[in-house]
Design a protein around this motif. Structure first.
Motif, PDB file in Angstrom:
ATOM      1  N   GLY A  57       0.810  -1.203   0.000  1.00  0.00           N
ATOM      2  CA  GLY A  57       0.000   0.000   0.000  1.00  0.00           C
ATOM      3  C   GLY A  57       0.847   1.258   0.000  1.00  0.00           C
ATOM      4  N   ARG A  93      -1.210   5.786   2.369  1.00  0.00           N
ATOM      5  CA  ARG A  93      -1.796   5.661   3.688  1.00  0.00           C
ATOM      6  C   ARG A  93      -1.389   4.323   4.276  1.00  0.00           C
ATOM      7  NH1 ARG A  93      -6.398   2.514   4.407  1.00  0.00           N
ATOM      8  NH2 ARG A  93      -7.251   3.911   6.013  1.00  0.00           N
ATOM      9  N   THR A  94      -1.563   4.163   5.553  1.00  0.00           N
ATOM     10  CA  THR A  94      -1.329   2.875   6.176  1.00  0.00           C
ATOM     11  C   THR A  94      -2.611   2.064   6.131  1.00  0.00           C
ATOM     12  OG1 THR A  94      -1.877   3.678   8.402  1.00  0.00           O
ATOM     13  CG2 THR A  94       0.424   3.821   7.698  1.00  0.00           C
ATOM     14  N   PHE A  95      -2.459   0.762   5.965  1.00  0.00           N
ATOM     15  CA  PHE A  95      -3.600  -0.140   5.905  1.00  0.00           C
ATOM     16  C   PHE A  95      -3.645  -1.067   7.111  1.00  0.00           C
ATOM     17  CE2 PHE A  95      -3.030   1.296   1.602  1.00  0.00           C
ATOM     18  CZ  PHE A  95      -4.326   1.424   1.131  1.00  0.00           C
ATOM     19  N   SER A  96      -2.938  -0.717   8.153  1.00  0.00           N
ATOM     20  CA  SER A  96      -2.838  -1.581   9.320  1.00  0.00           C
ATOM     21  C   SER A  96      -4.149  -1.744  10.068  1.00  0.00           C
ATOM     22  CB  SER A  96      -1.753  -1.067  10.271  1.00  0.00           C
ATOM     23  OG  SER A  96      -2.041   0.248  10.711  1.00  0.00           O
ATOM     24  N   TRP A 114      -7.346  -7.085  10.221  1.00  0.00           N
ATOM     25  CA  TRP A 114      -6.317  -6.054  10.380  1.00  0.00           C
ATOM     26  C   TRP A 114      -5.107  -6.535  11.168  1.00  0.00           C
ATOM     27  CZ3 TRP A 114      -4.697  -4.118  15.106  1.00  0.00           C
ATOM     28  CH2 TRP A 114      -5.453  -4.516  16.215  1.00  0.00           C
ATOM     29  N   ARG A 171      -0.007 -11.117   6.305  1.00  0.00           N
ATOM     30  CA  ARG A 171       0.262  -9.692   6.184  1.00  0.00           C
ATOM     31  C   ARG A 171       1.397  -9.279   7.095  1.00  0.00           C
ATOM     32  NH1 ARG A 171      -5.086  -6.694   7.438  1.00  0.00           N
ATOM     33  NH2 ARG A 171      -3.763  -4.867   6.992  1.00  0.00           N
ATOM     34  N   ASN A 213       2.175  -5.688   8.640  1.00  0.00           N
ATOM     35  CA  ASN A 213       1.762  -4.298   8.740  1.00  0.00           C
ATOM     36  C   ASN A 213       2.936  -3.329   8.814  1.00  0.00           C
ATOM     37  OD1 ASN A 213      -0.936  -4.907   8.568  1.00  0.00           O
ATOM     38  ND2 ASN A 213      -1.284  -4.897  10.781  1.00  0.00           N
ATOM     39  N   ASN A 270       3.331  -2.497   5.390  1.00  0.00           N
ATOM     40  CA  ASN A 270       2.102  -2.112   4.706  1.00  0.00           C
ATOM     41  C   ASN A 270       1.801  -3.093   3.576  1.00  0.00           C
ATOM     42  OD1 ASN A 270       0.049  -0.220   5.073  1.00  0.00           O
ATOM     43  ND2 ASN A 270       0.778   1.121   3.434  1.00  0.00           N
TER      44      ASN A 270
END
Length: 123
Positions: A24, A27-30, A53, A72, A74, A77
């Motif tokens: 990503g 922006r952060t998608f965390s 998340w 994932r 985080n 990202n």
């Protein structure tokens, strides 16, 4: 701009494995659930997998169970999709997306989409 960028697709033989990545930007998608979808010519968009998340919850479409693993990171990202024992029927454009919840992603309720990475599996 906010965007998701996939990579890792390619042309492989049946039985091979691939690891797709989605990063990503903007922006952060965390705090978002993340998912993978696929679509091949003449077929409908198909939900493949989603992850919460914090990575604590995952969901897979029935056809993906056992061979597909979503994860994932985080801190990067990033969301990944490991595909093992690829089969010709897995051939599709694989796209990642962000949504509010895993459930919403299974219903194709998304907030952001990537452009996709092509996976082609020869027999």
């Amino acid at each position: 701009q906010v965007r998701l960028t996939e990579s890792g697709g390619g042309l492989v033989a049946a039985g091979d494995s691939l690891r797709l990545s989605c990063v990503g930007f903007g922006r952060t998608f965390s705090n978002d659930a993340m998912g993978w979808f696929r679509q091949s010519p003449g077929k409908e968009l198909e939900f493949v997998a989603a992850i919460s998340w914090d990575g604590g919850m995952t969901e897979y479409t029935d056809s993906a169970k056992g061979r597909f693993t979503i994860s994932r990171d985080n801190s990067k990202n990033m969301v990944k999709l490991q595909i093992d024992n690829l089969q010709p029927e897995d051939t599709a454009l694989y796209s990642c997306a962000a949504g509010r919840t895993v459930y919403r992603l299974t219903q194709t309720r998304t907030e952001y989409w990537g452009q996709g990475t092509q996976v082609t599996v020869s027999s």
